[in-house]
Design an enzyme around this catalytic site. Structure first.
Site, mmCIF file in Angstrom:
data_model
loop_
_atom_site.group_PDB
_atom_site.id
_atom_site.type_symbol
_atom_site.label_atom_id
_atom_site.label_comp_id
_atom_site.label_asym_id
_atom_site.label_seq_id
_atom_site.Cartn_x
_atom_site.Cartn_y
_atom_site.Cartn_z
ATOM 1 N N GLN A 132 0.874 -1.175 0.000
ATOM 2 C CA GLN A 132 0.000 0.000 0.000
ATOM 3 C C GLN A 132 0.902 1.213 0.000
ATOM 4 O OE1 GLN A 132 -3.192 0.986 -0.254
ATOM 5 N NE2 GLN A 132 -2.504 3.073 0.126
ATOM 6 N N GLN A 134 0.136 4.745 -0.961
ATOM 7 C CA GLN A 134 -0.364 6.055 -0.546
ATOM 8 C C GLN A 134 -0.422 6.126 0.986
ATOM 9 O OE1 GLN A 134 -4.370 6.987 -1.832
ATOM 10 N NE2 GLN A 134 -4.006 9.179 -1.828
ATOM 11 N N GLY A 261 -10.727 0.421 1.957
ATOM 12 C CA GLY A 261 -11.803 -0.156 1.169
ATOM 13 C C GLY A 261 -11.265 -0.475 -0.213
ATOM 14 N N GLY A 262 -10.650 0.541 -0.792
ATOM 15 C CA GLY A 262 -10.075 0.351 -2.113
ATOM 16 C C GLY A 262 -8.907 1.290 -2.303
ATOM 17 N N GLU A 264 -6.715 2.995 -5.642
ATOM 18 C CA GLU A 264 -6.825 3.202 -7.091
ATOM 19 C C GLU A 264 -5.536 2.914 -7.850
ATOM 20 O OE1 GLU A 264 -6.919 5.465 -4.645
ATOM 21 O OE2 GLU A 264 -6.042 7.390 -5.240
ATOM 22 N N HIS A 288 -15.834 4.472 -7.286
ATOM 23 C CA HIS A 288 -14.910 5.453 -6.712
ATOM 24 C C HIS A 288 -13.481 5.213 -7.212
ATOM 25 C CE1 HIS A 288 -13.394 8.153 -3.474
ATOM 26 N NE2 HIS A 288 -12.344 7.354 -3.546
ATOM 27 N N GLU A 289 -13.009 4.001 -7.063
ATOM 28 C CA GLU A 289 -11.619 3.729 -7.474
ATOM 29 C C GLU A 289 -11.449 3.894 -8.982
ATOM 30 O OE1 GLU A 289 -9.894 3.893 -5.001
ATOM 31 O OE2 GLU A 289 -11.320 3.271 -3.465
ATOM 32 N N HIS A 292 -10.999 7.474 -9.927
ATOM 33 C CA HIS A 292 -9.631 7.953 -9.705
ATOM 34 C C HIS A 292 -8.753 7.809 -10.954
ATOM 35 C CE1 HIS A 292 -9.145 9.234 -5.568
ATOM 36 N NE2 HIS A 292 -9.613 8.120 -5.054
ATOM 37 N N GLU A 311 -9.555 13.362 -3.809
ATOM 38 C CA GLU A 311 -10.705 12.638 -3.247
ATOM 39 C C GLU A 311 -12.053 13.341 -3.440
ATOM 40 O OE1 GLU A 311 -10.477 9.633 -2.592
ATOM 41 O OE2 GLU A 311 -8.313 9.387 -2.327
ATOM 42 N N ASP A 368 -1.065 11.071 6.517
ATOM 43 C CA ASP A 368 -2.186 10.215 6.868
ATOM 44 C C ASP A 368 -3.098 10.850 7.937
ATOM 45 O OD1 ASP A 368 -2.872 7.690 5.825
ATOM 46 O OD2 ASP A 368 -2.735 6.857 7.853
ATOM 47 N N TYR A 376 -13.052 14.262 1.181
ATOM 48 C CA TYR A 376 -14.000 13.503 0.370
ATOM 49 C C TYR A 376 -15.340 14.230 0.246
ATOM 50 C CZ TYR A 376 -10.940 9.408 0.890
ATOM 51 O OH TYR A 376 -9.882 8.542 0.843
ATOM 52 N N ARG A 547 -9.752 -3.575 7.827
ATOM 53 C CA ARG A 547 -10.065 -2.330 7.116
ATOM 54 C C ARG A 547 -10.217 -1.220 8.143
ATOM 55 N NH1 ARG A 547 -15.410 -1.555 3.311
ATOM 56 N NH2 ARG A 547 -15.039 0.629 2.753
ATOM 57 N N LYS A 549 -11.385 1.742 8.211
ATOM 58 C CA LYS A 549 -12.655 2.446 8.341
ATOM 59 C C LYS A 549 -13.604 1.738 9.326
ATOM 60 C CE LYS A 549 -16.746 3.274 5.737
ATOM 61 N NZ LYS A 549 -17.496 2.758 4.609
HETATM 62 N N1 BES Z 1 -7.022 6.664 -2.308
HETATM 63 C C1 BES Z 1 -7.953 6.236 -1.335
HETATM 64 C C2 BES Z 1 -7.338 5.428 -0.231
HETATM 65 C C3 BES Z 1 -6.272 6.145 0.560
HETATM 66 C C4 BES Z 1 -6.457 7.445 0.986
HETATM 67 C C5 BES Z 1 -5.108 5.503 0.887
HETATM 68 C C6 BES Z 1 -5.456 8.081 1.708
HETATM 69 C C7 BES Z 1 -4.115 6.140 1.604
HETATM 70 C C8 BES Z 1 -4.289 7.441 2.007
HETATM 71 C C9 BES Z 1 -9.106 5.442 -1.956
HETATM 72 O O1 BES Z 1 -9.473 5.887 -3.210
HETATM 73 C C10 BES Z 1 -10.308 5.629 -1.083
HETATM 74 O O2 BES Z 1 -10.740 6.737 -0.970
HETATM 75 N N2 BES Z 1 -10.816 4.555 -0.487
HETATM 76 C C11 BES Z 1 -11.966 4.577 0.374
HETATM 77 C C12 BES Z 1 -13.195 4.113 -0.334
HETATM 78 C C13 BES Z 1 -14.033 5.161 -0.957
HETATM 79 C C14 BES Z 1 -15.301 4.534 -1.523
HETATM 80 C C15 BES Z 1 -14.359 6.333 -0.107
HETATM 81 C C16 BES Z 1 -11.738 3.622 1.508
HETATM 82 O O3 BES Z 1 -10.727 2.926 1.496
HETATM 83 O O4 BES Z 1 -12.558 3.535 2.408
HETATM 84 ZN ZN ZN Z 2 -10.422 7.774 -3.138
#
Ligand code: BES
Ligand code: ZN
Length: 594
Positions: A132, A134, A261-262, A264, A288-289, A292, A311, A368, A376, A547, A549
């Protein structure tokens, strides 16, 4: 010629105005027994200014040596460790040096990489690995210029045990081969955070001509069924904002410890298995992904202070894709859920108003830390506001032109403001609101909460249920989508009488629900109620997913209840080693574990 960003990136040691990397050639061997990757990274350099050194970003890497293109050893110096950033690797160059090769190994602290034991996979037979990158973790597995404003092409050769297959954020194999060696290419320039690798017992299944899914064999058919609308999403996205230029768009379903979650990663989105609900109800994440691929991967924030440009645009784009596939009502439900998340985040950040601006100041911090729902959802609200002011037709043309004009160029907030002012001919009043979104905390008063008629009906039922006017049998749950379920649960006051909660849980199996979002929402409600009867189910959930979140809010909420805190800490101690470093880092702060 690529346009390098001029805004200084506070999270990279690189000096791209002097010497910039144009291509990376990676040779890595994966040792699953030692849990180490080792090999070489060859970097092709563009010498923009007379300078006799290049500075790379590294963190927790074992640097074994650097050679110049003439075959001689280069002298180099690994600077002191800087919190979050790692150590600058300064390499002395000759005037004619065109490329350098760094020999290195990853370490136990290479935070991007998670090496999984077979028990942590779906099939339980083979080990697994994923990275990972990012925001600033790519430097923990590849020495390079790790700044979102610096783009380069790359190729890679990955060697691994024959039973496993490797995939990357580039051209991918669709089948295992006999040699245990896989070659990859990315011919479009990308920033370092978009380089990713995964390896495991993987199989591929196509979905349409340009899309497909990789997963462990045992999970493949379910994944393919879940994502069956993927190619339709891709077509809808192109119709909105222009051609998809990356070639294929595939998704890999990772083991449950994937911290997001995902992600990109170009050509190959990395996804959590927790979006496999059985009914396709959580696939807005794929939209979403996919989005991106334009917002973020073509037009990229030049520093992490401009994260909202990645985002916020992507959430807006995601909802437009969902609207075109499933209609306005569907997209409105997503907007309301997002708005509720935003309100919660604003409340959570009420003592850190700076972090509720779109434009961030992350100097000296882990990027982070500043990355929240603000980028978002507040970002998306700004775009919706602009859309409403100028009309959808004009706004869509604007976005299409934006993606085209700034392809492979860094984008920062000031550049965006100038462009929007010029292209949308904003009135002074609209411009002022836009600037308020960007530079002021909280939400401009002009923002109206989104409304969903379907949700209004659900709210009424939640009220009537809590006041015992209707029972579980009277709830029209057969007609509810996942989103209505989520809104119903979020509308329930945690202080509802315990027997009511027990009955809901019994009748609908909420605390063990197969839909991870529903399960999570319910467990959050019960923790807020200090309902001890669900601690075991919470424990089980926390042991089965990584995950962030889900994991972080559950632990955070438990840690704030003095009577649950010790149990929560114990649960965390047991599950900690299974989580990816990104999740561990966030939860460690709650329990002072490290
Ligand atoms: N690019 C992000 C994930 C991310 C953000 C990784 C910041 C590291 C630092 C990815 O596109 C994302 O936003 N994922 C979300 C899902 C989305 C549907 C809101 C997630 O992982 O929850
Ligand atoms: Zn995103």
């Amino acid at each position: 010629m690529m346009n390098q960003s001029t805004a200084a990136d506070q999270h990279s040691f690189a000096r791209p105005a002097e010497v910039v990397v144009r291509h990376l050639s990676l040779q890595l061997q994966l040792d699953f027994e030692q849990k180490v990757a080792f090999g070489t990274a060859r970097l092709d350099l563009d010498r923009l200014k007379p300078s006799n050194q290049v500075i790379l970003d590294t963190k927790n890497l074992d640097i074994e040596g650097v050679t110049l293109d003439n075959g001689n050893k280069a002298s180099y110096n690994l600077g002191d460790e800087v919190p979050f950033l790692g150590r600058p690797l300064t390499i002395e160059l000759l005037p004619e040096t065109k490329f350098i090769t760094v020999k290195y190994r990853t370490t136990k602290s290479s935070d991007a990489v998670q090496w999984l034991d077979p028990e942590q996979t779906f099939g339980k037979k083979h080990p697994f690995l994923f990275t990972q990158g990012q925001a600033i973790l790519t430097r923990t597995w590849i020495p390079l210029q790790d700044s979102p404003g610096i783009r380069f092409t790359w190729d890679a050769t990955i060697t691994l045990p024959k039973e496993l297959m490797a995939v990357m954020s580039g051209t991918n194999p669709q089948e295992k081969n006999e040699s245990g060696e896989y070659k990859f290419r990315m011919e479009l320039p990308v920033p370092a955070y978009l380089i990713a690798l995964s390896a495991g017992d993987l199989k591929f299944s196509p979905i349409g001509s340009r899309c497909g899914v990789y997963a462990e064999p045992e999970q493949l058919q379910k994944a393919a069924a879940e994502f069956s609308d993927m190619e339709k999403m891709l077509i809808a996205a192109e119709k909105l904002y222009g051609p998809y230029i990356w070639g294929r768009y595939d998704v890999i379903v990772l083991p449950p410890s994937f911290p997001f979650g995902g992600m990109e990663n170009p050509r190959l989105t990395f996804a959590t298995p927790t979006i496999i609900a059985g009914d396709g109800s959580l696939t807005s994440l794929i939209a979403h992904e996919l989005a991106h691929s334009w917002s973020g991967n073509l037009v990229t924030n030049s520093t992490w202070d401009d994260f909202w440009l990645n985002e916020g645009f992507t959430v807006y784009f995601e909802r437009r894709i969902m609207e075109s596939l499933y209609g306005k009502d569907y997209a409105m439900m997503l907007s309301v859920l997002g708005f509720d998340d935003l309100k919660e985040t604003l409340e959570e950040l009420k003592d850190a108003p700076e972090d509720t601006k779109l434009k961030l100041k992350l100097t000296g911090r882990d990027p982070d830390d500043g990355m929240s729902d603000i980028a978002y959802e507040k970002g998306c609200l700004l775009l919706e506001y602009l859309e409403n002011q100028v009309g959808r037709e004009k706004f869509d043309l604007f976005l299409t032109a934006y993606f085209k004009e700034f392809t492979f160029k860094g984008m920062d907030t000031d550049k965006f403001i100038k462009y929007a002012k010029r292209k949308l001919a904003l009135t002074a009043e609209v411009e002022a609101v836009m600037l308020q979104f960007i530079f002021e905390p909280g939400l401009p008063s002009i923002v109206q909460p989104p409304v969903s008629a379907k949700f209004a009906a659900v709210e009424k039922l939640a009220d009537r249920f809590q006041s015992k006017q209707v029972s579980t049998k009277d709830l029209p749950t057969k007609e509810w989508s996942t989103h209505e379920w989520l809104h119903f649960i979020r509308s329930l006051n945690p202080t509802m009488e315990q027997p009511l909660a027990d009955q809901l849980n019994r009748d609908f199996g909420l605390s063990k629900h197969g839909n991870s979002e529903i399960r999570f929402a319910w467990l959050m409600n019960r923790i807020a109620a200090s309902d001890a009867s669900l601690v075991d189910d919470t424990d089980q959930f926390l042991g089965s997913v990584g995950r962030r979140k889900f994991v972080l809010p559950l632990y955070r909420s438990m840690s704030r209840k003095p009577e649950i805190y010790p149990t929560a800490k114990d649960i965390y101690k047991r599950h900690r080693s299974g989580y990816h470093s990104v999740t561990r880092q966030s939860v460690d702060e709650l329990f002072n574990t490290k």
